[in-house]
Design an enzyme around this catalytic site. Structure first.
Site, PDB file in Angstrom:
ATOM      1  N   HIS A  45       0.834  -1.202   0.000  1.00  0.00           N
ATOM      2  CA  HIS A  45       0.000   0.000   0.000  1.00  0.00           C
ATOM      3  C   HIS A  45       0.867   1.249   0.000  1.00  0.00           C
ATOM      4  CE1 HIS A  45      -2.997   2.774   2.177  1.00  0.00           C
ATOM      5  NE2 HIS A  45      -3.515   2.507   0.989  1.00  0.00           N
ATOM      6  N   HIS A  87      -1.072  10.782  -2.425  1.00  0.00           N
ATOM      7  CA  HIS A  87      -2.380  10.333  -1.964  1.00  0.00           C
ATOM      8  C   HIS A  87      -3.335  11.469  -1.639  1.00  0.00           C
ATOM      9  CE1 HIS A  87      -5.352   9.144   1.112  1.00  0.00           C
ATOM     10  NE2 HIS A  87      -5.471   8.057   0.371  1.00  0.00           N
TER      11      HIS A  87
END
Length: 286
Positions: A45, A87
């Protein structure tokens, strides 16, 4: 004992045992084969990041490649329409800077450092050069740009890339863009019904987690479900559209183990230093 078909060519045998603090059952699964795209057992991730290595950094991606881990990453557009890997919508958490990514040109963004490191916000093109097709990529399309802008630019860049990759998004219209304009690209629908606050983001995600959205708009080949709100119903709903099931985010040994019992592939982070990756692939990724 429940026999549950979780993908086109895959039969899972599931037995409910206990319920953990996320209301996610402990399951025993017997897996056959993957129908759409094999990411291995674990997806790093935002790369293999840690307290010393920032998320979505070139070093985090190099470390994931060294462990033969597929990589999940996030992409956005800058003010001058460059594709960066980052992100958050704003820069404060990772860079300590006021403002949103889309407010800055890439030249301006490249002056900022990720956390307390020497790493800068990378371009997607830099990440592709770093990974060089060695492991699969899972590219999450973030918001902030006019519809079609990010999708078309990512699609154009990835057409030149030789490695395996897939795209995913919470936005079903982003997934739909690939459905119509680049149907050969494996696409996934991110879903979450987890409620931290009742705000616009929660309402949008709750709506997009409804199965009629998948059936009518995005028609994904895999569902990536939030571990905090996953259920057996979610698995059955994925079956109904012949979609594979991924889970996110497994943090730490115990939650990664629990998530692995629920889905073949787990998007995970905070791997312990002694974590055994030997069962990640049925065959070596070398």
């Amino acid at each position: 004992m429940i026999i549950l078909k979780l993908s086109v060519n895959e039969i899972y045998i599931i037995q409910r045992d206990t319920v953990d603090n996320l209301s996610l059952g402990e399951y025993t699964l017997i897996r056959k084969e993957v129908s759409h795209m094999d990411f291995g057992k674990y997806i790093a991730h935002r790369g293999l990041h840690s307290e010393l290595v920032p998320e979505n950094s070139l070093t985090a991606f190099r470390l994931a490649v060294e462990k033969c881990l597929s990589i999940e990453l996030d992409v956005r557009l800058t003010k001058d329409c460059r594709i960066v890997v980052f992100h958050d919508n704003d820069l404060m958490r990772m860079c300590g800077i006021e403002g949103k990514v889309f407010d800055y040109t890439y030249e301006q963004l490249s002056a900022f450092k990720l956390k307390n490191s020497d790493e800068k916000i990378p371009l997607l093109s830099e990440v592709l050069k770093t990974v060089d097709g060695k492991v699969p990529l899972l590219i999450e399309l973030k918001g902030g740009a006019p519809f079609g802008e990010l999708e078309s630019r990512v699609d154009h860049m990835m057409k030149k890339y030789k490695g395996e990759f897939a795209v995913q998004s919470f936005n079903p219209f982003s997934v739909m863009w690939f459905r119509f304009h680049s149907p050969k690209v494996t696409r996934g629908q991110l879903i979450s019904k987890y409620r931290k606050n009742i705000d616009l983001e929660y309402i949008e995600r709750f709506i997009c987690a409804q199965p009629f959205i998948w059936r009518i708009i995005s028609k994904p080949q895999f569902i990536a479900a939030d571990l905090r709100s996953i259920s057996l119903e979610t698995a059955f709903q994925a079956v109904d559209i012949d979609a594979d099931l991924l889970t996110w985010t497994g943090r730490g040994r115990e939650l990664i183990k629990t998530a692995s019992q629920f889905s073949k592939t787990v998007i995970a982070e905070q791997f312990p230093d002694d974590f055994d990756f030997s069962d990640n692939w049925e065959e070596s990724c070398e």
